[in-house]
Design a protein around this motif. Sequence first.
Motif, short mmCIF file in Angstrom:
data_model
loop_
_atom_site.label_atom_id
_atom_site.label_comp_id
_atom_site.label_asym_id
_atom_site.label_seq_id
_atom_site.Cartn_x
_atom_site.Cartn_y
_atom_site.Cartn_z
N GLY A 99 19.20 11.52 47.75
CA GLY A 99 19.73 11.49 49.11
C GLY A 99 21.24 11.45 49.09
N ARG A 100 21.84 11.67 50.26
CA ARG A 100 23.30 11.65 50.37
C ARG A 100 23.82 10.29 50.79
NH1 ARG A 100 21.51 16.68 52.01
NH2 ARG A 100 22.45 18.42 50.87
N ALA A 101 23.24 9.71 51.82
CA ALA A 101 23.67 8.39 52.27
C ALA A 101 23.01 7.31 51.42
CB ALA A 101 23.31 8.19 53.74
N PRO A 102 23.67 6.16 51.21
CA PRO A 102 23.05 5.09 50.43
C PRO A 102 21.71 4.64 50.99
CG PRO A 102 25.39 4.66 50.74
CD PRO A 102 25.05 5.84 51.60
N ALA A 103 21.58 4.60 52.32
CA ALA A 103 20.31 4.18 52.90
C ALA A 103 19.21 5.20 52.63
CB ALA A 103 20.46 3.97 54.41
N ASP A 104 19.57 6.48 52.48
CA ASP A 104 18.57 7.51 52.20
C ASP A 104 18.08 7.46 50.77
OD1 ASP A 104 18.93 8.38 54.78
OD2 ASP A 104 20.35 9.97 54.24
N GLY A 129 27.84 16.24 48.81
CA GLY A 129 28.30 15.32 49.84
C GLY A 129 27.98 13.87 49.57
N SER A 130 27.19 13.57 48.53
CA SER A 130 26.87 12.18 48.21
C SER A 130 28.05 11.53 47.48
CB SER A 130 25.62 12.09 47.34
OG SER A 130 25.80 12.80 46.13
N ILE A 131 28.15 10.23 47.59
CA ILE A 131 29.26 9.52 46.97
C ILE A 131 29.00 9.37 45.47
CG2 ILE A 131 29.84 8.28 49.08
CD1 ILE A 131 28.35 5.87 47.94
N PRO A 132 30.05 9.29 44.66
CA PRO A 132 29.86 9.15 43.21
C PRO A 132 29.47 7.71 42.86
CG PRO A 132 32.19 9.14 43.73
CD PRO A 132 31.47 9.43 45.02
N PRO A 133 28.94 7.50 41.66
CA PRO A 133 28.64 6.12 41.22
C PRO A 133 29.93 5.37 40.97
CG PRO A 133 28.22 7.70 39.44
CD PRO A 133 28.54 8.50 40.67
N PRO A 134 29.88 4.03 40.95
CA PRO A 134 28.69 3.18 41.10
C PRO A 134 28.24 3.07 42.56
CG PRO A 134 30.63 1.82 40.86
CD PRO A 134 31.10 3.23 40.67
N ALA A 135 26.97 2.81 42.75
CA ALA A 135 26.44 2.69 44.10
C ALA A 135 26.82 1.33 44.68
CB ALA A 135 24.91 2.81 44.07
N PRO A 136 26.96 1.24 46.00
CA PRO A 136 27.28 -0.06 46.62
C PRO A 136 26.15 -1.06 46.41
CG PRO A 136 26.73 1.59 48.28
CD PRO A 136 26.84 2.32 46.98
N TRP A 194 34.59 -1.37 50.56
CA TRP A 194 33.59 -1.01 51.56
C TRP A 194 33.35 0.49 51.53
CZ3 TRP A 194 31.92 -5.30 54.35
CH2 TRP A 194 32.74 -6.43 54.30
N LEU A 195 32.13 0.87 51.94
CA LEU A 195 31.82 2.28 52.16
C LEU A 195 31.82 2.50 53.67
CD1 LEU A 195 30.99 5.06 51.02
CD2 LEU A 195 28.61 4.36 51.37
N MET A 196 32.78 3.27 54.17
CA MET A 196 32.95 3.47 55.60
C MET A 196 32.75 4.93 55.93
SD MET A 196 36.15 0.88 56.31
CE MET A 196 35.65 0.65 58.00
N THR A 197 32.19 5.18 57.10
CA THR A 197 31.80 6.54 57.49
C THR A 197 32.43 6.89 58.83
OG1 THR A 197 29.69 6.31 56.35
CG2 THR A 197 29.86 8.07 57.97
N TRP A 202 32.02 3.68 61.11
CA TRP A 202 30.93 2.75 60.80
C TRP A 202 31.09 2.24 59.38
CZ3 TRP A 202 27.75 1.89 64.95
CH2 TRP A 202 27.74 2.87 65.94
N THR A 203 30.62 1.01 59.15
CA THR A 203 30.57 0.45 57.80
C THR A 203 29.13 0.50 57.32
OG1 THR A 203 32.41 -1.04 58.28
CG2 THR A 203 31.08 -1.55 56.35
N GLU A 204 28.86 1.32 56.31
CA GLU A 204 27.48 1.53 55.83
C GLU A 204 27.09 0.54 54.73
OE1 GLU A 204 25.44 5.58 55.77
OE2 GLU A 204 27.50 6.08 55.27
N ALA A 205 28.03 0.19 53.87
CA ALA A 205 27.67 -0.62 52.70
C ALA A 205 28.90 -1.35 52.18
CB ALA A 205 27.09 0.26 51.60
N ALA A 206 28.64 -2.29 51.29
CA ALA A 206 29.71 -3.10 50.71
C ALA A 206 29.57 -3.10 49.19
CB ALA A 206 29.70 -4.52 51.25
N TYR A 207 30.71 -3.05 48.48
CA TYR A 207 30.73 -3.14 47.02
C TYR A 207 31.05 -4.59 46.66
CZ TYR A 207 30.97 1.98 47.02
OH TYR A 207 30.71 3.32 47.18
N ASP A 208 30.03 -5.38 46.43
CA ASP A 208 30.23 -6.81 46.11
C ASP A 208 30.50 -6.99 44.62
OD1 ASP A 208 29.89 -7.39 48.72
OD2 ASP A 208 27.80 -8.00 48.53
#
Length: 512
Positions: free
Chosen positions: A380-385, A408-415, A495-498, A506-512
């Motif tokens: 998937g492209r979005a982290p939620a997908d 269009g997907s973000i590179p690693p590491p994943a959030p 943060w991963l922002m869209t 929108w803020t989709e995810a966070a890199y903790d």
Amino acid sequence: MVVWCPDWPVVAALADEGLPTHLPAAVFHANLVQASNAASRALGVRRGMRRRDAQSRCPELKVYAATPERDARTFETVLAAVEEQHPGVAPLRPGMAALRAPARVRGGEPAAAAVLAERLVGLGVWDSRVGVADELFTAEQAARRASAQDCHVIAPGESVAFLRELPVDVIEDSVEGREAISLLKRLGLRSLGDLADLPAAAVRDRFGSKVAWVHRVVGGAGATPLTTRTPPPELARHVDFEPPLDNAETISFSVRQTADRVVAGLAAQQLVCTEVRIEAFCEGTSYDDPSSAREWLHPRWFTAADLVDRLHWQLQGGFRGGDIRAPINRVLFTPVTVVPDAVHADGLWGGTDERVQRGIARVQGMLGHEAVVVPVLQGGRAPADRQTLVPWGERPTGLRPAAHPWPGSIPPPAPARVFSSPWPAEVVAGSGRPVAVDARGAVLGEPARFRPEPRGGWHPVASWAGPWAVEELWWEPGARRVARFQVVGVDGRAWLMTWEAPGSWWTEAAYD
């Protein structure tokens, strides 16, 4: 004699979900129709059609992914039914099997075919066709020209004459066959008789081994011998109680030896069971109608203790109030899915603690199969997908391949944290104007400050990366154009922002 069940991948998919076979359905591979049933073909769905075109012609089309394992597993019941009537069955492919034509049946081959069709109707297979000929390829073509629940017999010595009249399209069962058909038609060869009139050496050199074999068969040679299968061992075990028992604890204690025999029988074949069906029969009921039946899954494989535990939980939860309504006189264990024991061998550092597995299975037995789930990674492209939830112990199927490129997907590491609902956010440039992305993916304004959540404060941007632009469903009226950014604040949090057209953040995810 060849027994053919048309459109078997679709029949198997519908049967796997307990749906009637008259519903329009199709099986897809690589987004193309691999098989469709008569109901969908009547509405214009054809083999090789793209999924979008198929669904536009038949909006109510049931869509299934191609699963050869499901097709073979479901066809096993048909093979067993045929073997009960005539031992020595040779499975050709899921949906088609061959056997020696029974010569001593009163009424001949048509009568034997009628008995087989009646037996398959009892299994819910309404469309079965039988062909009889001197040779396997000819018998298969005869079956394809029979009507539903009927038999087409080619008289002895008439196979060559029958084959010569067939179109060259019957060769199409592989990529090589489809390419050969196209070439044959361009050369003006329309029937197998036209092909048979060519020299054998020229056919072999020009069209390949598949067409050369068909050329020999049409010429009266090249017959394929029938290689029958060895019937699979009987893995199911049952125990009868005399007198019948009405206490779950007593029943569970009494089946321990039977559970041991189930596991030992599998071990003798170097197999382990990952899915089992447990049935309990009450006194006075038919053995075809269990009072309690359930299929259980295991993340690794069932031991004898696991089988006893599952039966105990099933007896406690399978009846109203947990009380057995009538004494039970039989318990049946049927392995549904078995795999080689090497597949589930422990790794170098061992596996999951058995107590954890038993505890999770116990909770699943109390709350229901779908109540306990585990996250699984998919494409998937979005982290939620890229994540989905699968019931614990169940093998995930129908997932999007994670190895595909996914532009269009973000590179690693994943959030580390993906929010179930994105947070409204704001990102502005140094001038205070909101940052935006144009239709060509260019950033309008450099991010200077951002607010990742509605109730939070503003943070200066320490660094940022992006955009990763995606235009989703551009061919639909509700097309969505987004661009994702990785933003790091001066506090070190990432943060991963869209950004979504026409101008919301929108803020989709966070890199903790």
